[in-house]
Scaffold this motif. Structure first.
Motif, PDB file in Angstrom:
ATOM      1  N   THR A  12       9.016   9.218  -6.517  1.00 47.29           N
ATOM      2  CA  THR A  12       7.756   9.852  -6.930  1.00 47.29           C
ATOM      3  C   THR A  12       6.520   8.991  -6.689  1.00 47.29           C
ATOM      4  OG1 THR A  12       8.149   9.071  -9.183  1.00 47.29           O
ATOM      5  CG2 THR A  12       8.864  11.331  -8.663  1.00 47.29           C
ATOM      6  N   ASP A  13       6.630   7.879  -5.986  1.00 43.48           N
ATOM      7  CA  ASP A  13       5.475   7.003  -5.744  1.00 43.48           C
ATOM      8  C   ASP A  13       4.291   7.751  -5.130  1.00 43.48           C
ATOM      9  OD1 ASP A  13       6.640   4.741  -6.793  1.00 43.48           O
ATOM     10  OD2 ASP A  13       7.019   3.782  -4.858  1.00 43.48           O
ATOM     11  N   GLU A  14       4.535   8.490  -4.051  1.00 40.89           N
ATOM     12  CA  GLU A  14       3.430   9.196  -3.389  1.00 40.89           C
ATOM     13  C   GLU A  14       2.840  10.273  -4.291  1.00 40.89           C
ATOM     14  OE1 GLU A  14       4.533  10.711   0.413  1.00 40.89           O
ATOM     15  OE2 GLU A  14       4.527   8.738   1.343  1.00 40.89           O
ATOM     16  N   LEU A  15       3.679  10.995  -4.991  1.00 43.57           N
ATOM     17  CA  LEU A  15       3.191  12.036  -5.900  1.00 43.57           C
ATOM     18  C   LEU A  15       2.329  11.429  -6.999  1.00 43.57           C
ATOM     19  CD1 LEU A  15       3.120  14.965  -6.908  1.00 43.57           C
ATOM     20  CD2 LEU A  15       5.260  14.485  -8.124  1.00 43.57           C
ATOM     21  N   GLU A  16       2.770  10.321  -7.553  1.00 42.72           N
ATOM     22  CA  GLU A  16       1.981   9.631  -8.584  1.00 42.72           C
ATOM     23  C   GLU A  16       0.635   9.190  -8.022  1.00 42.72           C
ATOM     24  OE1 GLU A  16       2.268   5.723 -11.498  1.00 42.72           O
ATOM     25  OE2 GLU A  16       4.090   6.460 -10.544  1.00 42.72           O
ATOM     26  N   ALA A  17       0.642   8.662  -6.810  1.00 46.00           N
ATOM     27  CA  ALA A  17      -0.609   8.228  -6.175  1.00 46.00           C
ATOM     28  C   ALA A  17      -1.543   9.414  -5.952  1.00 46.00           C
ATOM     29  CB  ALA A  17      -0.319   7.520  -4.863  1.00 46.00           C
ATOM     30  N   ILE A  18      -0.996  10.530  -5.493  1.00 40.90           N
ATOM     31  CA  ILE A  18      -1.824  11.720  -5.261  1.00 40.90           C
ATOM     32  C   ILE A  18      -2.434  12.205  -6.567  1.00 40.90           C
ATOM     33  CG2 ILE A  18      -1.740  14.152  -4.571  1.00 40.90           C
ATOM     34  CD1 ILE A  18       0.404  13.247  -2.471  1.00 40.90           C
ATOM     35  N   TRP A  19      -1.624  12.245  -7.631  1.00 46.62           N
ATOM     36  CA  TRP A  19      -2.147  12.666  -8.943  1.00 46.62           C
ATOM     37  C   TRP A  19      -3.259  11.723  -9.394  1.00 46.62           C
ATOM     38  CZ3 TRP A  19      -1.650  10.256 -13.876  1.00 46.62           C
ATOM     39  CH2 TRP A  19      -2.130  11.028 -14.938  1.00 46.62           C
ATOM     40  N   LYS A  20      -3.047  10.428  -9.224  1.00 48.51           N
ATOM     41  CA  LYS A  20      -4.065   9.459  -9.639  1.00 48.51           C
ATOM     42  C   LYS A  20      -5.324   9.558  -8.785  1.00 48.51           C
ATOM     43  CE  LYS A  20      -1.067   6.250 -11.959  1.00 48.51           C
ATOM     44  NZ  LYS A  20      -0.722   4.864 -12.192  1.00 48.51           N
ATOM     45  N   LEU A  21      -5.196   9.961  -7.531  1.00 46.16           N
ATOM     46  CA  LEU A  21      -6.373  10.120  -6.672  1.00 46.16           C
ATOM     47  C   LEU A  21      -7.275  11.263  -7.129  1.00 46.16           C
ATOM     48  CD1 LEU A  21      -4.899   9.406  -3.140  1.00 46.16           C
ATOM     49  CD2 LEU A  21      -6.756   8.156  -4.269  1.00 46.16           C
ATOM     50  N   THR A  22      -6.789  12.148  -7.988  1.00 46.18           N
ATOM     51  CA  THR A  22      -7.642  13.215  -8.506  1.00 46.18           C
ATOM     52  C   THR A  22      -8.649  12.691  -9.527  1.00 46.18           C
ATOM     53  OG1 THR A  22      -6.074  13.881 -10.241  1.00 46.18           O
ATOM     54  CG2 THR A  22      -5.888  14.990  -8.083  1.00 46.18           C
ATOM     55  N   ALA A  23      -8.421  11.516 -10.066  1.00 46.40           N
ATOM     56  CA  ALA A  23      -9.372  10.825 -10.967  1.00 46.40           C
ATOM     57  C   ALA A  23      -9.082   9.329 -10.832  1.00 46.40           C
ATOM     58  CB  ALA A  23      -9.209  11.297 -12.402  1.00 46.40           C
ATOM     59  N   ARG A  28       0.859  -1.186   0.000  1.00 44.52           N
ATOM     60  CA  ARG A  28       0.000   0.000   0.000  1.00 44.52           C
ATOM     61  C   ARG A  28       0.894   1.234   0.000  1.00 44.52           C
ATOM     62  NH1 ARG A  28      -3.111   2.713   4.449  1.00 44.52           N
ATOM     63  NH2 ARG A  28      -4.932   3.598   3.444  1.00 44.52           N
ATOM     64  N   VAL A  29       0.778   2.056  -1.033  1.00 44.52           N
ATOM     65  CA  VAL A  29       1.559   3.289  -1.132  1.00 44.52           C
ATOM     66  C   VAL A  29       0.914   4.356  -0.266  1.00 44.52           C
ATOM     67  CG1 VAL A  29       2.365   5.095  -2.709  1.00 44.52           C
ATOM     68  CG2 VAL A  29       2.355   2.699  -3.444  1.00 44.52           C
ATOM     69  N   MET A  30      -0.389   4.469  -0.368  1.00 48.63           N
ATOM     70  CA  MET A  30      -1.213   5.342   0.467  1.00 48.63           C
ATOM     71  C   MET A  30      -2.655   4.888   0.290  1.00 48.63           C
ATOM     72  SD  MET A  30      -1.163   8.947  -1.744  1.00 48.63           S
ATOM     73  CE  MET A  30      -0.368   9.678  -0.390  1.00 48.63           C
ATOM     74  N   HIS A  31      -3.586   5.563   0.927  1.00 46.71           N
ATOM     75  CA  HIS A  31      -4.988   5.166   0.869  1.00 46.71           C
ATOM     76  C   HIS A  31      -5.433   4.978  -0.583  1.00 46.71           C
ATOM     77  CE1 HIS A  31      -9.135   4.846   2.116  1.00 46.71           C
ATOM     78  NE2 HIS A  31      -9.452   5.721   1.185  1.00 46.71           N
ATOM     79  N   ASP A  32      -5.914   3.794  -0.912  1.00 50.63           N
ATOM     80  CA  ASP A  32      -6.430   3.428  -2.236  1.00 50.63           C
ATOM     81  C   ASP A  32      -5.379   3.360  -3.334  1.00 50.63           C
ATOM     82  OD1 ASP A  32      -9.017   2.882  -1.470  1.00 50.63           O
ATOM     83  OD2 ASP A  32      -9.792   4.852  -1.995  1.00 50.63           O
ATOM     84  N   ALA A  33      -4.101   3.379  -2.995  1.00 47.09           N
ATOM     85  CA  ALA A  33      -3.029   3.303  -3.992  1.00 47.09           C
ATOM     86  C   ALA A  33      -2.075   2.160  -3.637  1.00 47.09           C
ATOM     87  CB  ALA A  33      -2.269   4.618  -4.053  1.00 47.09           C
ATOM     88  N   TYR A  34      -1.779   1.323  -4.625  1.00 48.69           N
ATOM     89  CA  TYR A  34      -0.976   0.114  -4.393  1.00 48.69           C
ATOM     90  C   TYR A  34       0.065  -0.061  -5.494  1.00 48.69           C
ATOM     91  CZ  TYR A  34      -4.926  -0.977  -1.397  1.00 48.69           C
ATOM     92  OH  TYR A  34      -5.883  -0.916  -0.422  1.00 48.69           O
ATOM     93  N   ARG A  35       1.066  -0.895  -5.182  1.00 44.13           N
ATOM     94  CA  ARG A  35       2.010  -1.375  -6.186  1.00 44.13           C
ATOM     95  C   ARG A  35       2.349  -2.816  -5.839  1.00 44.13           C
ATOM     96  NH1 ARG A  35       7.214  -1.344  -4.086  1.00 44.13           N
ATOM     97  NH2 ARG A  35       7.511   0.153  -2.414  1.00 44.13           N
TER      98      ARG A  35
END
Length: 119
Positions: free
Chosen positions: A56-67, A40-47
């Motif tokens: 950049t894992d967290e940044l990518e997850a945050i960007w993906k959480l926008t959609a 789990r990278v962060m809430h609702d984000a996995y690898r």
């Protein structure tokens, strides 16, 4: 696991909503995390556990959480691009410009404004 492996190959960091679109139930992600196959990278984000972590894992997850339900290839199409980008010192760090840290993260999103004369 076959579906998440394929998704990981195309997305690297993937979202719960993306997996759901492919027909995998949410509890399967939780079980895969407990078994050590997913991280789990962060809430609702996995690898996938075998995929190396990058800065950049967290940044990518945050960007993906926008959609969260959209796949990257869907978001970056010129006709569908939502305009959400990394900006400021975050963008400079990604591009190796200057001596900036990646975080605090700066994401820039367009806003729709109605001119006062039309309000």
């Amino acid at each position: 696991m076959q579906t998440t492996s394929e998704l990981s190959a195309s997305e690297r960091i993937f979202m719960t909503a993306q997996v759901k679109r492919l027909g995998v139930p949410r509890n399967a992600l939780a079980k895969a995390c407990v078994a050590g196959r997913l991280l789990r990278v962060m809430h609702d984000a996995y690898r996938m556990a075998g995929v190396p972590s990058v800065e950049t894992d967290e940044l990518e997850a945050i960007w993906k959480l926008t959609a969260p339900s959209l796949f990257t290839h869907e978001r970056v199409q010129p006709s569908a691009w939502d305009g959400i980008v990394a900006g400021g010192t975050t963008a400079a760090s990604i591009h190796g410009i200057g001596d900036f840290y990646l975080s605090p993260y700066v994401l820039i999103a367009p806003s729709e404004c109605t001119p006062a004369s039309q309000a």
